[in-house]
Enzyme design. Structure first.
Site, PDB file in Angstrom:
ATOM      1  N   ASP A  75      15.953  16.919   8.096  1.00 14.93           N
ATOM      2  CA  ASP A  75      15.201  18.115   7.746  1.00 14.93           C
ATOM      3  C   ASP A  75      15.609  19.227   8.710  1.00 14.93           C
ATOM      4  O   ASP A  75      16.001  18.975   9.837  1.00 14.93           O
ATOM      5  CB  ASP A  75      13.703  17.808   7.836  1.00 14.93           C
ATOM      6  CG  ASP A  75      12.893  18.812   7.033  1.00 14.93           C
ATOM      7  OD1 ASP A  75      13.501  19.729   6.438  1.00 14.93           O
ATOM      8  OD2 ASP A  75      11.665  18.678   7.010  1.00 14.93           O
TER       9      ASP A  75
ATOM     10  N   ASP B  54      10.169  11.810   0.479  1.00 18.47           N
ATOM     11  CA  ASP B  54       9.948  11.258   1.814  1.00 18.47           C
ATOM     12  C   ASP B  54       8.489  11.483   2.186  1.00 18.47           C
ATOM     13  O   ASP B  54       7.849  12.395   1.686  1.00 18.47           O
ATOM     14  CB  ASP B  54      10.804  12.002   2.848  1.00 18.47           C
ATOM     15  CG  ASP B  54      10.260  13.404   3.094  1.00 18.47           C
ATOM     16  OD1 ASP B  54      10.439  14.264   2.221  1.00 18.47           O
ATOM     17  OD2 ASP B  54       9.612  13.634   4.136  1.00 18.47           O
TER      18      ASP B  54
ATOM     19  N   CYS C  51       3.945  -9.676  -2.604  1.00 18.78           N
ATOM     20  CA  CYS C  51       4.869  -8.979  -1.711  1.00 18.78           C
ATOM     21  C   CYS C  51       5.723  -9.980  -0.937  1.00 18.78           C
ATOM     22  O   CYS C  51       5.244 -11.014  -0.488  1.00 18.78           O
ATOM     23  CB  CYS C  51       4.073  -8.113  -0.744  1.00 18.78           C
ATOM     24  SG  CYS C  51       5.090  -7.219   0.423  1.00 18.78           S
TER      25      CYS C  51
ATOM     26  N   CYS D 157       7.424  -9.132   1.888  1.00 13.78           N
ATOM     27  CA  CYS D 157       7.734  -8.566   3.212  1.00 13.78           C
ATOM     28  C   CYS D 157       7.483  -9.595   4.313  1.00 13.78           C
ATOM     29  O   CYS D 157       6.814 -10.602   4.087  1.00 13.78           O
ATOM     30  CB  CYS D 157       6.903  -7.302   3.447  1.00 13.78           C
ATOM     31  SG  CYS D 157       5.251  -7.624   4.090  1.00 13.78           S
TER      32      CYS D 157
ATOM     33  N   CYS E  98       3.763 -10.476   4.761  1.00 13.24           N
ATOM     34  CA  CYS E  98       3.148 -11.301   3.716  1.00 13.24           C
ATOM     35  C   CYS E  98       3.745 -12.700   3.642  1.00 13.24           C
ATOM     36  O   CYS E  98       3.099 -13.635   3.179  1.00 13.24           O
ATOM     37  CB  CYS E  98       3.265 -10.596   2.367  1.00 13.24           C
ATOM     38  SG  CYS E  98       2.296  -9.079   2.313  1.00 13.24           S
TER      39      CYS E  98
ATOM     40  N   HIS F 230       4.910  -3.932   5.860  1.00 17.38           N
ATOM     41  CA  HIS F 230       4.340  -4.166   4.531  1.00 17.38           C
ATOM     42  C   HIS F 230       4.258  -2.873   3.717  1.00 17.38           C
ATOM     43  O   HIS F 230       4.662  -2.837   2.547  1.00 17.38           O
ATOM     44  CB  HIS F 230       2.959  -4.804   4.630  1.00 17.38           C
ATOM     45  CG  HIS F 230       2.264  -4.820   3.318  1.00 17.38           C
ATOM     46  ND1 HIS F 230       2.575  -5.731   2.326  1.00 17.38           N
ATOM     47  CD2 HIS F 230       1.346  -3.972   2.786  1.00 17.38           C
ATOM     48  CE1 HIS F 230       1.861  -5.444   1.248  1.00 17.38           C
ATOM     49  NE2 HIS F 230       1.111  -4.377   1.494  1.00 17.38           N
TER      50      HIS F 230
HETATM   51 ZN   LIG Z   1       3.868  -7.375   2.345  1.00 17.91          ZN
END
Ligand SMILES: [Zn+2]
Length: 373
Positions: free
Chosen positions: A91, A265, A303, A305, A308, A334
């Site tokens: 930016d 973003d 999920c 991730c 998780c 997450h």
């Molecule tokens: Zn997750």
């Protein structure tokens, strides 16, 4: 010469494409995690990659003051400095100059004077300086310095912002760039369709590599903002990437994708993590809540991730209540993954021509989310 952007599929106004950069391809729609100070807070580059990030953001304002773009250039540029070898968009600093509270001193046609948030000293940004900072950082996409007025200003102020933004874009277009660096211009005009059209009509003939829609998501109501997004996108060339600056809540992301936006973003996933909330399809979960004290389930059943895959809500609640850093890290991982997966699913739906039904389904699941902020 290959094109900067390939549009691969459309479904209604929604688009799927690929942005080609010097550090790799970016499938779009793309959510760009924000690494303002050369770090996506608490998340390392390998983790970002594993979460599905293909491009991240850096910020010319902050990196100019700390540690300085010259220092980063000496150390091999921003990619080497932060050990992220994928695409980076920087930016221009314009948003910070105009939005950081009580720091703006004076704007004129040459540039803008403000007090640094770091030490309060008067500093000056010009289009030329912003371009030089971004060249020294070596980002893949540099943004033009623009004038970003807050929501609710009169039309004359929007017109003045557009006039100066165009003036500055003309000055920036042909300045020296880092190798392979793309440069995007930013349209302004707030919610005013006519002023937005004028901004686009002035900037599009200058043939930038891509166009951002600035001056939205600055405190206005959501529905007029989405209407303005539709207008703003319709004034931009179909064959160039379109970047909506500053949206990252799941509902908002879906709505701007539906209106033809390719890139966006926001600090929301990591900021939400630091306020100890988890984005999930069954609600935005405040992890301090006592109801998770004995909850053995992951944050989100669907999920994949790292949080998780291994940890329970009960454990994450314990971590955040004890202000353990791992708790914030797991929530950041997450929340970023949640948005990455959402945007990936949107892209697949556009490719299959099922975006509208996917959007209805996602929206109805997400409306459960308001329960618990
Ligand atoms: Zn997750």
């Amino acid at each position: 010469m290959t094109s900067v952007f390939d549009l691969q599929a459309t479904d209604g106004d929604a688009r799927a494409g690929v942005l080609h950069t010097a550090h790799g391809d970016v499938p779009t729609p793309a959510f760009m995690p924000v690494g303002t100070k050369a770090t996506v807070k608490t998340v390392d580059p390998d983790e970002l990659r594993a979460l599905g990030a293909s491009i991240i953001l850096g910020n010319a304002y902050h990196l100019h003051f700390r540690p300085g773009s010259g220092t980063i250039a000496e150390l091999g540029g921003l990619h080497a400095f932060m050990a992220w070898d994928g695409p980076i968009l920087t930016d221009s600093g314009g948003f910070q100059v105009f939005s950081l509270r009580d720091t703006l001193l004076e704007a004129d046609d040459d540039g803008v004077t403000f007090r640094s948030v770091y030490d309060g000293r008067p500093e000056r940004f010009t289009p030329e300086l912003s371009a030089r900072i971004q060249r020294e950082l070596g980002s893949d996409v540099a943004m033009c310095l623009d004038i970003c007025p807050p929501a609710g200003v009169p039309r004359t102020a929007l017109e003045e912002a557009v006039r100066r933004t165009t003036l500055w874009a003309r000055r920036q277009r042909d300045l020296d760039r880092a190798p392979g660096q793309l440069r995007f211009a930013i349209t302004q005009g707030g919610l005013d369709s006519e002023v937005r059209r004028r901004s686009s009509e002035e900037l599009v003939p200058l043939d930038f590599d891509g166009y951002a829609i600035g001056g939205l998501s600055v405190g206005e109501e959501r529905e007029p903002m989405f209407d303005a997004t539709s207008h703003a996108a319709s004034y931009l060339p179909a064959e160039k990437p379109r970047y909506f600056m500053g949206i990252g809540d799941p509902e908002g992301v879906i709505e701007v994708i539906a209106r033809g936006i390719d890139m966006f973003d926001c600090v929301l996933p990591t900021r939400t993590a630091r306020t100890v909330s988890a984005l999930t399809f069954e609600g935005r979960l405040n992890m301090r809540n006592a109801r998770f004290a004995r909850d053995p389930r992951p944050l989100d059943e669907h999920c994949g991730c790292p949080a998780c895959a291994r940890f329970s809500r009960a454990y994450i609640r314990h971590l955040v209540n004890q202000q353990e850093i791992l708790g914030l890290r797991l929530l950041s991982l997450h929340n970023l993954r949640f948005l990455m997966d959402l945007v990936r699913d949107a892209r697949q739906a556009i490719e299959r021509g099922t975006f509208e039904s996917w959007r209805d389904d996602a929206r109805s699941r997400l409306t459960l989310q308001r329960v618990e902020m």
